[in-house]
Scaffold this motif. Sequence first.
Motif, short mmCIF file in Angstrom:
data_model
loop_
_atom_site.label_atom_id
_atom_site.label_comp_id
_atom_site.label_asym_id
_atom_site.label_seq_id
_atom_site.Cartn_x
_atom_site.Cartn_y
_atom_site.Cartn_z
N GLN A 238 48.52 13.83 -2.99
CA GLN A 238 49.12 12.89 -2.06
C GLN A 238 48.14 11.80 -1.62
O GLN A 238 48.43 11.05 -0.71
N ALA A 239 46.97 11.73 -2.29
CA ALA A 239 45.91 10.86 -1.81
C ALA A 239 46.10 9.39 -2.17
O ALA A 239 45.48 8.52 -1.55
N GLY A 240 46.91 9.08 -3.18
CA GLY A 240 47.12 7.68 -3.56
C GLY A 240 45.81 6.97 -3.83
O GLY A 240 45.01 7.42 -4.67
N PRO A 241 45.53 5.86 -3.13
CA PRO A 241 44.29 5.11 -3.40
C PRO A 241 43.02 5.87 -3.04
O PRO A 241 41.93 5.48 -3.44
N MET A 242 43.14 6.96 -2.28
CA MET A 242 41.97 7.76 -1.93
C MET A 242 41.56 8.71 -3.05
O MET A 242 40.47 9.30 -3.00
N THR A 243 42.40 8.88 -4.06
CA THR A 243 42.14 9.87 -5.12
C THR A 243 40.78 9.66 -5.80
O THR A 243 39.99 10.60 -5.89
N PRO A 244 40.46 8.45 -6.30
CA PRO A 244 39.17 8.31 -6.99
C PRO A 244 37.97 8.54 -6.07
O PRO A 244 36.93 9.01 -6.52
N VAL A 245 38.11 8.20 -4.78
CA VAL A 245 37.00 8.43 -3.85
C VAL A 245 36.79 9.93 -3.66
O VAL A 245 35.65 10.43 -3.72
N LEU A 246 37.87 10.67 -3.42
CA LEU A 246 37.75 12.11 -3.21
C LEU A 246 37.19 12.79 -4.46
O LEU A 246 36.35 13.70 -4.35
N MET A 247 37.63 12.37 -5.62
CA MET A 247 37.15 13.01 -6.85
C MET A 247 35.66 12.79 -7.04
O MET A 247 34.96 13.67 -7.56
N GLN A 248 35.14 11.64 -6.64
CA GLN A 248 33.70 11.41 -6.73
C GLN A 248 32.94 12.22 -5.70
O GLN A 248 31.89 12.79 -6.00
N MET A 249 33.46 12.30 -4.47
CA MET A 249 32.78 13.05 -3.42
C MET A 249 32.77 14.55 -3.72
O MET A 249 31.85 15.25 -3.31
N LEU A 250 33.78 15.04 -4.44
CA LEU A 250 33.93 16.47 -4.68
C LEU A 250 33.42 16.89 -6.05
O LEU A 250 33.81 17.96 -6.55
N CYS A 251 32.56 16.10 -6.66
CA CYS A 251 31.95 16.52 -7.92
C CYS A 251 31.19 17.83 -7.70
O CYS A 251 30.40 17.94 -6.75
N PRO A 252 31.38 18.84 -8.54
CA PRO A 252 30.69 20.12 -8.33
C PRO A 252 29.17 19.99 -8.38
O PRO A 252 28.47 20.66 -7.63
N ASP A 253 28.65 19.14 -9.27
CA ASP A 253 27.21 18.95 -9.36
C ASP A 253 26.77 17.88 -8.37
O ASP A 253 27.26 16.75 -8.42
N PRO A 254 25.83 18.20 -7.48
CA PRO A 254 25.45 17.21 -6.45
C PRO A 254 24.90 15.91 -7.01
O PRO A 254 25.03 14.86 -6.39
N VAL A 255 24.29 15.96 -8.20
CA VAL A 255 23.71 14.74 -8.76
C VAL A 255 24.77 13.74 -9.15
O VAL A 255 24.49 12.54 -9.27
N ASP A 256 26.01 14.20 -9.34
CA ASP A 256 27.10 13.30 -9.74
C ASP A 256 27.81 12.65 -8.55
O ASP A 256 28.67 11.79 -8.74
#
Length: 521
Positions: A238-256
Amino acid sequence: MSAEGRLIAGRYRLQQKIGSGAMGVVWKAVDERLHRTIAVKQLLLQPGYTPEETEEARQRSMREGRIAARLQHQNAIVVFDVAEDEGQPVLVMEYLPSTSLAAVIDEQGVQPPMRVARIGVQVAGALAAAHMAGIVHRDLKPGNILLGENDLAKITDFGISRAIGDVAVTKSGILAGTPAYLAPEVALGRDPAPASDVFSLGSTLYAAIEGGPPFGTDENAISLLHRVARGQFEPPRQAGPMTPVLMQMLCPDPVDRPTMAHTRDLLQAVLDGRPVPNAAPGAGAGWQRQQQAPAPPPPTGAPTMAYQGGMPSGGMGGGANPPTRVGGAAPVAAAPAEPRRGGKQVALWIVAIVVAVLVGVLAANAFGSGSNQGAPPRPAPKPAPVAAPAPTTSATPTTSSAAPTTSSQAPTSSATSTKKQVTKEKLVATVKKYYTLVPKELDDAWKLLGPSLQSQGKERYEDFWKQIDDVKIVGEPIQSGANVVVTLQFTKDGKKSTEMHVLGMVANTDGDALINTDNHT
């Protein structure tokens, strides 16, 4: 325990209890010297503490005051003073008439993505300033974000935060942080770092939009920790335009993950209606600079650990943990510092390295002049197979890009495993290639699908794409772990529509990337 009307430190008059947390009780109070309303936080000790544990808790609270007082930001609750009441410290803080984000979610349900972006950009700004000051929050969650008038957001409760370079006083075995919002590396036993705050903020914003944290909730904290440690979560729906931001913040590897300053910029781009850039490439170097700047160098020979997605040998909560080092390849022990070499010796080493590189290049050219010249190097053989979730049929086939079926689960293993490296560039390149092939060259496009999407059958796949006149990628695809987030523009019967898709990627036996799942918003 102090009661209403009691005077603390000769100047702070308690009025009413307004909240409580893991470490203390918060009171609304009045500073009788300055005649202003304040908040006073009293240390809360659990029954049965030994004298040593009581002293440890007292030092923790004193440390909380020292850390929080270092941070001055319009979106962070200010700490005015650290006083004592009957030998125990109390924190004197700014009072903000507010409601926590947790209470807002409980009362109003899921929040609109744009409102969450407005809240997130404020909190990210405060945390970026905290990270620059060498402060890691450690316990970001909806309950620690206060919302005042006009959605003014302020972060609070640095009570279990840790100043980088400060001496840790956490008791062995105490879990610092709320499990549902922890970063995977912290669930694995690593010490929190700025990148961990980014993940926790992403989890908090995710919960506001989706109604719950990425890994769900569980009364069994150990079970929940194991889910967090695996780093697998349902992509936002349901994130709409927030989807790409959340996916970057929630990368499993911290370096990403992006830095907190980059995160603030990504959230601002959402608010401004601009395309969201991919801040992940090069973020590892940013984390290393941010971690190294405020902290003194570690003692010679001190071990440093890199997050690799596995349980450390020491387990969880086993005392003072080595700091998280993002971007490393494997856990290593730092070698003792060698004596500084003279300038002449260093110059000779540099010349030797340059000569070695030139020899290697010449040799590579000589051996590569055969029939395979110009071919890309093949990855190492035998990747770990990735389990694909069973597909579910979409009721509206025109809203699926890779096929008329979608999967509600992310792949259960990363396409970039340590056993078989599939580069980020290769994941994105596969997605780009796929959308140059559909809807015309379906035989070649079919070969780029993983087992989950191919399980629908090629006939249904072709029937779907016969309905589409054209499709093209808008902007640049964003890689996030084993997913690629892409914005697509479909053309059908002269009408255009735009959708955002989260594509789960897997690797085949040859090490090539395939599109295995497709979630769209």
